[in-house]
Design a protein around this motif. Structure first.
Motif, PDB file in Angstrom:
ATOM      1  N   LEU A 446       0.829  -1.204   0.000  1.00 42.86           N
ATOM      2  CA  LEU A 446       0.000   0.000   0.000  1.00 42.86           C
ATOM      3  C   LEU A 446       0.865   1.256   0.000  1.00 42.86           C
ATOM      4  O   LEU A 446       0.628   2.191  -0.779  1.00 42.86           O
ATOM      5  N   GLN A 447       1.867   1.278   0.857  1.00 42.21           N
ATOM      6  CA  GLN A 447       2.719   2.455   0.930  1.00 42.21           C
ATOM      7  C   GLN A 447       3.479   2.665  -0.383  1.00 42.21           C
ATOM      8  O   GLN A 447       3.593   3.795  -0.875  1.00 42.21           O
ATOM      9  N   GLN A 448       4.021   1.559  -0.969  1.00 39.59           N
ATOM     10  CA  GLN A 448       4.755   1.692  -2.233  1.00 39.59           C
ATOM     11  C   GLN A 448       3.848   2.188  -3.351  1.00 39.59           C
ATOM     12  O   GLN A 448       4.187   3.125  -4.091  1.00 39.59           O
ATOM     13  N   GLN A 449       2.671   1.557  -3.491  1.00 38.78           N
ATOM     14  CA  GLN A 449       1.771   1.917  -4.577  1.00 38.78           C
ATOM     15  C   GLN A 449       1.207   3.329  -4.393  1.00 38.78           C
ATOM     16  O   GLN A 449       1.053   4.076  -5.365  1.00 38.78           O
ATOM     17  N   LEU A 450       0.911   3.700  -3.153  1.00 32.88           N
ATOM     18  CA  LEU A 450       0.373   5.036  -2.917  1.00 32.88           C
ATOM     19  C   LEU A 450       1.424   6.103  -3.186  1.00 32.88           C
ATOM     20  O   LEU A 450       1.119   7.164  -3.755  1.00 32.88           O
ATOM     21  N   ASP A 451       2.667   5.824  -2.809  1.00 32.09           N
ATOM     22  CA  ASP A 451       3.737   6.785  -3.083  1.00 32.09           C
ATOM     23  C   ASP A 451       3.896   6.994  -4.583  1.00 32.09           C
ATOM     24  O   ASP A 451       4.033   8.134  -5.056  1.00 32.09           O
ATOM     25  N   GLN A 452       3.876   5.907  -5.357  1.00 33.08           N
ATOM     26  CA  GLN A 452       3.994   6.023  -6.811  1.00 33.08           C
ATOM     27  C   GLN A 452       2.775   6.726  -7.404  1.00 33.08           C
ATOM     28  O   GLN A 452       2.892   7.527  -8.345  1.00 33.08           O
ATOM     29  N   ALA A 453       1.585   6.426  -6.861  1.00 36.65           N
ATOM     30  CA  ALA A 453       0.370   7.077  -7.367  1.00 36.65           C
ATOM     31  C   ALA A 453       0.413   8.582  -7.118  1.00 36.65           C
ATOM     32  O   ALA A 453      -0.006   9.379  -7.976  1.00 36.65           O
ATOM     33  N   LEU A 454       0.915   8.985  -5.958  1.00 40.79           N
ATOM     34  CA  LEU A 454       1.023  10.420  -5.668  1.00 40.79           C
ATOM     35  C   LEU A 454       1.993  11.101  -6.628  1.00 40.79           C
ATOM     36  O   LEU A 454       1.745  12.231  -7.082  1.00 40.79           O
ATOM     37  N   LYS A 455       3.095  10.440  -6.946  1.00 41.09           N
ATOM     38  CA  LYS A 455       4.054  11.023  -7.892  1.00 41.09           C
ATOM     39  C   LYS A 455       3.435  11.148  -9.277  1.00 41.09           C
ATOM     40  O   LYS A 455       3.636  12.153  -9.976  1.00 41.09           O
ATOM     41  N   ARG A 456       2.683  10.133  -9.685  1.00 38.47           N
ATOM     42  CA  ARG A 456       2.019  10.222 -10.984  1.00 38.47           C
ATOM     43  C   ARG A 456       0.975  11.346 -10.975  1.00 38.47           C
ATOM     44  O   ARG A 456       0.790  12.047 -11.975  1.00 38.47           O
ATOM     45  N   ALA A 465      -7.457   9.556  -4.942  1.00 39.56           N
ATOM     46  CA  ALA A 465      -8.419   9.356  -3.859  1.00 39.56           C
ATOM     47  C   ALA A 465      -8.024   8.138  -3.051  1.00 39.56           C
ATOM     48  O   ALA A 465      -7.721   7.081  -3.609  1.00 39.56           O
ATOM     49  N   VAL A 466      -8.021   8.283  -1.726  1.00 41.48           N
ATOM     50  CA  VAL A 466      -7.747   7.171  -0.820  1.00 41.48           C
ATOM     51  C   VAL A 466      -8.998   6.932   0.005  1.00 41.48           C
ATOM     52  O   VAL A 466      -9.512   7.849   0.666  1.00 41.48           O
ATOM     53  N   MET A 467      -9.503   5.688  -0.064  1.00 38.37           N
ATOM     54  CA  MET A 467     -10.681   5.316   0.710  1.00 38.37           C
ATOM     55  C   MET A 467     -10.244   4.381   1.822  1.00 38.37           C
ATOM     56  O   MET A 467      -9.665   3.323   1.549  1.00 38.37           O
ATOM     57  N   ALA A 559     -10.162  10.640   1.245  1.00 38.14           N
ATOM     58  CA  ALA A 559      -9.288  11.813   1.234  1.00 38.14           C
ATOM     59  C   ALA A 559      -8.770  11.996  -0.176  1.00 38.14           C
ATOM     60  O   ALA A 559      -8.257  11.049  -0.787  1.00 38.14           O
ATOM     61  N   MET A 560      -8.907  13.209  -0.718  1.00 38.12           N
ATOM     62  CA  MET A 560      -8.399  13.537  -2.056  1.00 38.12           C
ATOM     63  C   MET A 560      -7.045  14.206  -1.893  1.00 38.12           C
ATOM     64  O   MET A 560      -6.867  15.113  -1.076  1.00 38.12           O
ATOM     65  N   SER A 561      -6.078  13.765  -2.668  1.00 40.21           N
ATOM     66  CA  SER A 561      -4.709  14.265  -2.519  1.00 40.21           C
ATOM     67  C   SER A 561      -4.572  15.677  -3.046  1.00 40.21           C
ATOM     68  O   SER A 561      -5.288  16.098  -3.964  1.00 40.21           O
ATOM     69  N   HIS A 562      -3.644  16.388  -2.445  1.00 37.88           N
ATOM     70  CA  HIS A 562      -3.237  17.716  -2.887  1.00 37.88           C
ATOM     71  C   HIS A 562      -1.722  17.751  -2.885  1.00 37.88           C
ATOM     72  O   HIS A 562      -1.056  16.813  -2.439  1.00 37.88           O
ATOM     73  N   ARG A 563      -1.148  18.823  -3.383  1.00 41.90           N
ATOM     74  CA  ARG A 563       0.306  18.893  -3.520  1.00 41.90           C
ATOM     75  C   ARG A 563       1.023  18.710  -2.192  1.00 41.90           C
ATOM     76  O   ARG A 563       2.124  18.181  -2.145  1.00 41.90           O
ATOM     77  N   ALA A 564       0.436  19.171  -1.121  1.00 39.48           N
ATOM     78  CA  ALA A 564       1.108  19.101   0.179  1.00 39.48           C
ATOM     79  C   ALA A 564       1.048  17.718   0.794  1.00 39.48           C
ATOM     80  O   ALA A 564       1.696  17.456   1.807  1.00 39.48           O
ATOM     81  N   ASP A 565       0.283  16.800   0.214  1.00 40.69           N
ATOM     82  CA  ASP A 565       0.092  15.480   0.812  1.00 40.69           C
ATOM     83  C   ASP A 565       1.257  14.546   0.512  1.00 40.69           C
ATOM     84  O   ASP A 565       1.852  14.575  -0.571  1.00 40.69           O
ATOM     85  N   ARG A 573      -5.669  11.614   6.887  1.00 43.37           N
ATOM     86  CA  ARG A 573      -6.909  12.359   6.628  1.00 43.37           C
ATOM     87  C   ARG A 573      -8.058  11.413   6.286  1.00 43.37           C
ATOM     88  O   ARG A 573      -9.198  11.617   6.697  1.00 43.37           O
ATOM     89  N   ALA A 574      -7.745  10.347   5.515  1.00 47.52           N
ATOM     90  CA  ALA A 574      -8.798   9.375   5.202  1.00 47.52           C
ATOM     91  C   ALA A 574      -9.250   8.652   6.462  1.00 47.52           C
ATOM     92  O   ALA A 574     -10.450   8.348   6.641  1.00 47.52           O
ATOM     93  N   ASP A 575      -8.303   8.370   7.353  1.00 51.71           N
ATOM     94  CA  ASP A 575      -8.638   7.689   8.605  1.00 51.71           C
ATOM     95  C   ASP A 575      -9.538   8.581   9.477  1.00 51.71           C
ATOM     96  O   ASP A 575     -10.517   8.103  10.083  1.00 51.71           O
ATOM     97  N   ALA A 576      -9.223   9.869   9.506  1.00 53.86           N
ATOM     98  CA  ALA A 576     -10.052  10.797  10.289  1.00 53.86           C
ATOM     99  C   ALA A 576     -11.463  10.881   9.723  1.00 53.86           C
ATOM    100  O   ALA A 576     -12.467  10.913  10.464  1.00 53.86           O
ATOM    101  N   ALA A 577     -11.552  10.876   8.383  1.00 58.70           N
ATOM    102  CA  ALA A 577     -12.875  10.923   7.753  1.00 58.70           C
ATOM    103  C   ALA A 577     -13.652   9.652   8.053  1.00 58.70           C
ATOM    104  O   ALA A 577     -14.882   9.670   8.248  1.00 58.70           O
ATOM    105  N   MET A 578     -12.948   8.489   8.102  1.00 60.81           N
ATOM    106  CA  MET A 578     -13.626   7.229   8.407  1.00 60.81           C
ATOM    107  C   MET A 578     -14.183   7.259   9.825  1.00 60.81           C
ATOM    108  O   MET A 578     -15.333   6.836  10.070  1.00 60.81           O
TER     109      MET A 578
END
Length: 607
Positions: A446-456, A465-467, A559-565, A573-578
């Motif tokens: 999850l961490q590897q794929q999310l990091d790559q997704a954020l870079k893309r 989007a992270v659910m 949680a929808m990503s932004h540049r600062a994420d 943020r997704a955990d807080a929303a949950m």
């Protein structure tokens, strides 16, 4: 006075000729001078057969009338006979100086030949033959050779007494000393070339055997050694150079060595033609032939020499004929090398047949029949060497092909092992990045794929989007039905995540009953909410597991990503929303606020 001397010189040859014509037996006298050419014994000698070997020289001289001109026979080859043969030559010199001539019998296997050279000075006796030690021979030579010395005008009578248990071949020549030296040198040169070829071929094939360790090469070398001994014995070279003092053994060396060569030739044929593999039934025939040849070798050691020589001739002829037939059979079965083998043995058979027929006095004795074995065997040895060379090349090609096959096999095995290792590594990576219970990505993945997704997302200016999904009511199911049943429920939830999320989305399990979905290429938060709603409805559908119907809900924080994420802040943020969704009543969706509002602050909820 001068005229009288001239008249005397002119009339002297005529008087000698008249005296020669008037003498008894004058028709059998051979005139020799400085220019006389070589005289063939067949044309100049008379013969007398002494079947009991009982006549003395005096008795033979008294029985002159019993002699028969040699040219009344086909030749001077008498074959295998009992007793002795006497030859008589009447010689007269009409030269004006001393003449030195050589009398040669060109068959080395005669046991003993005695020369009685009779003239006005009495009887000169000398002897030669293969049973006579080399040092005691009249002239040191491989053949029986005798020196004939004639004074000017001298007349001498030569009596040759030939005794041999082998073939009685008395062909020979009377030639001047100079012609004999030239003739002898040519003969030795020819035999030296022949022996040199045998030695070279033998050493060559011996080296091949040492390099390849194949029995046909060794069997061929052994056959050549035995055959070379037979040829050396037949030509008198063995008695001259190898066993000059072993006179009795010299007489038996020819039948023993030639019969041994026949045995080894059969052994070589079996190994070269591979009859055990190609022709099993015919191979048994060759085994019987080898056994019979071995018995023949023993017989040549025990039988009388004459019988041993006859056994030798019969064995050599039979073995050569059988091997020739074998080679023809092998040609029919397409045995490798059979054609060259057949041609080689056909040449040897021709020589063996010619020699055997000459030994039995069935064909004339001449240069071809006398040296037929050497001629045929020389050609046979060369062809067999070609055949063995072809076998060597075939063996080399087979080794290269086998090496290539081994390399291909090794390469295939290396490839298979590499693929297996890669699969194992991939499996290990999967185990390291995959949740073993649900088959979903684990926390590391999850961490590897999310990091790559954020870079893309940063490169494409598209949000990610992270659910974060937490099951509602799972604890009661787990407590009621047990952990095993709870695991089945989690696996069913994972299957529904794959079913209701898009193919490009990545579902993952954080642990326990918490799941995460990474969703890219969602244009807006509204699209993320729509996808989460579909997922929530799918999860809320009843599950049928082990004849039980269960139902779980879920609280989903988006949680929808932004540049600062980064990965941590986005999941937080997704955990807080949950948790906000759970606080608002469970089984609902909550969208986290943008990071400018502060991470973890409540956002909008969707029931």
């Amino acid at each position: 006075m001068l005229v009288a001397r001239r008249h005397t010189r002119t009339s002297t040859p005529w008087l000698l000729l008249l005296l020669y014509l008037l003498l008894p037996n004058a028709w059998a006298t051979t005139l020799l001078n400085d220019t006389s050419t070589a005289q063939d014994l067949y044309e100049t000698a008379d013969f007398l057969l002494d079947a009991n070997a009982s006549l003395s020289l005096d008795q033979v001289r008294a029985a002159d009338a019993a002699f028969t001109p040699a040219n009344t026979r086909r030749d001077l080859s008498f074959g295998y006979i009992s007793g002795v043969v006497w030859l008589r030559l009447n010689l007269q010199s009409n030269a004006e100086r001393l003449l030195h001539w050589r009398l040669e019998l060109n068959y080395a296997s005669l046991d003993e030949v005695r020369l009685y050279d009779i003239g006005a000075d009495g009887v000169r006796e000398s002897r030669s033959g293969d049973t006579v030690p080399y040092a005691e021979r009249a002239i040191g030579h491989r053949y029986p050779v005798f020196e004939i010395v004639l004074q000017p005008g001298e007349q001498r009578t030569l009596y040759l007494r030939a005794d041999s248990l082998g073939s009685m071949t008395l062909s020979g020549m009377l030639m001047s000393e100079r012609d004999f030296e030239q003739h002898s040198q040519n003969g030795y040169l020819a035999h030296a070339i022949y022996c040199g070829v045998l030695i070279a071929l033998g050493l060559y094939n011996l080296l091949l055997f040492l390099a390849l360790r194949e029995r046909p090469f060794l069997n061929y070398v052994l056959f050549m050694v035995a055959f070379a001994l037979a040829v050396l014995s037949l030509n008198g070279l063995g008695a001259q150079y190898l066993w000059p003092q072993a006179a009795p053994w010299s007489n038996r060396m020819l039948p023993v060595s030639l019969t041994m060569a026949a045995l080894l030739s059969a052994v070589f044929a079996r190994s070269f033609l591979g009859t055990r593999q190609w022709l099993p039934r015919w191979d048994r025939v060759l085994q019987v032939l080898c056994l019979a040849s071995a018995l023949a070798v023993v017989a040549t050691l025990l039988l009388p020499v004459q019988r041993a020589l006859q056994t030798m001739s019969a064995t050599g002829l039979i073995v050569t004929l059988m091997l020739l037939i074998t080679s023809f059979v092998c040609i029919g079965y397409r045995v490798p090398g059979a054609r060259l083998f057949a041609l080689a043995w056909l040449l040897l058979l021709s020589g063996a047949v010619a020699l055997a027929l000459r030994n039995f006095a069935l064909v004339p004795s001449n240069f071809f029949t006398l040296y037929a074995m050497q001629i045929g065997s020389g050609l046979e040895m060369i062809l067999l060497s070609f055949a063995l060379a072809a076998r060597f090349n075939a063996h080399k090609r087979q080794r290269e092909a086998a090496l290539q096959d081994s390399e291909r096999t090794l390469e295939k095995r290396v490839t298979e092992r590499t693929e297996a290792l890669e699969q194992a590594n991939q499996r290990l990576r999967q185990l390291a990045l995959e949740d073993p219970l649900t088959g979903l990505a684990n926390r590391n993945a999850l961490q590897q794929q999310l990091d790559q997704a954020l870079k893309r997302g940063l490169r494409s200016h598209a949000p990610v989007a992270v659910m974060l999904i937490d099951l509602d009511g799972f604890k009661s199911i787990n407590d009621q039905y047990g952990h095993a049943f709870g695991d089945l429920v989690l696996a069913q939830v994972a299957q529904r995540l794959r079913q209701y999320l898009r193919e490009m989305d990545l579902p993952a399990r954080l642990g326990g009953d918490e799941f995460v979905a990474i969703c890219e290429h969602l244009p807006s938060a509204a699209d993320a909410l729509q996808l989460a709603k579909r997922l929530l409805e799918g999860l809320d559908t009843p599950m049928y597991i082990e004849s039980r119907s269960v139902r779980v809900g879920a609280s989903i924080g988006i949680a929808m990503s932004h540049r600062a994420d980064d990965v941590t802040s986005l999941i937080r943020r997704a955990d807080a929303a949950m948790y906000q969704a759970k606080a608002e009543g469970r089984n609902r969706i909550c969208l986290a606020n943008a990071p400018t509002q502060g991470p973890g602050q409540p956002g909008s909820g969707l029931g």
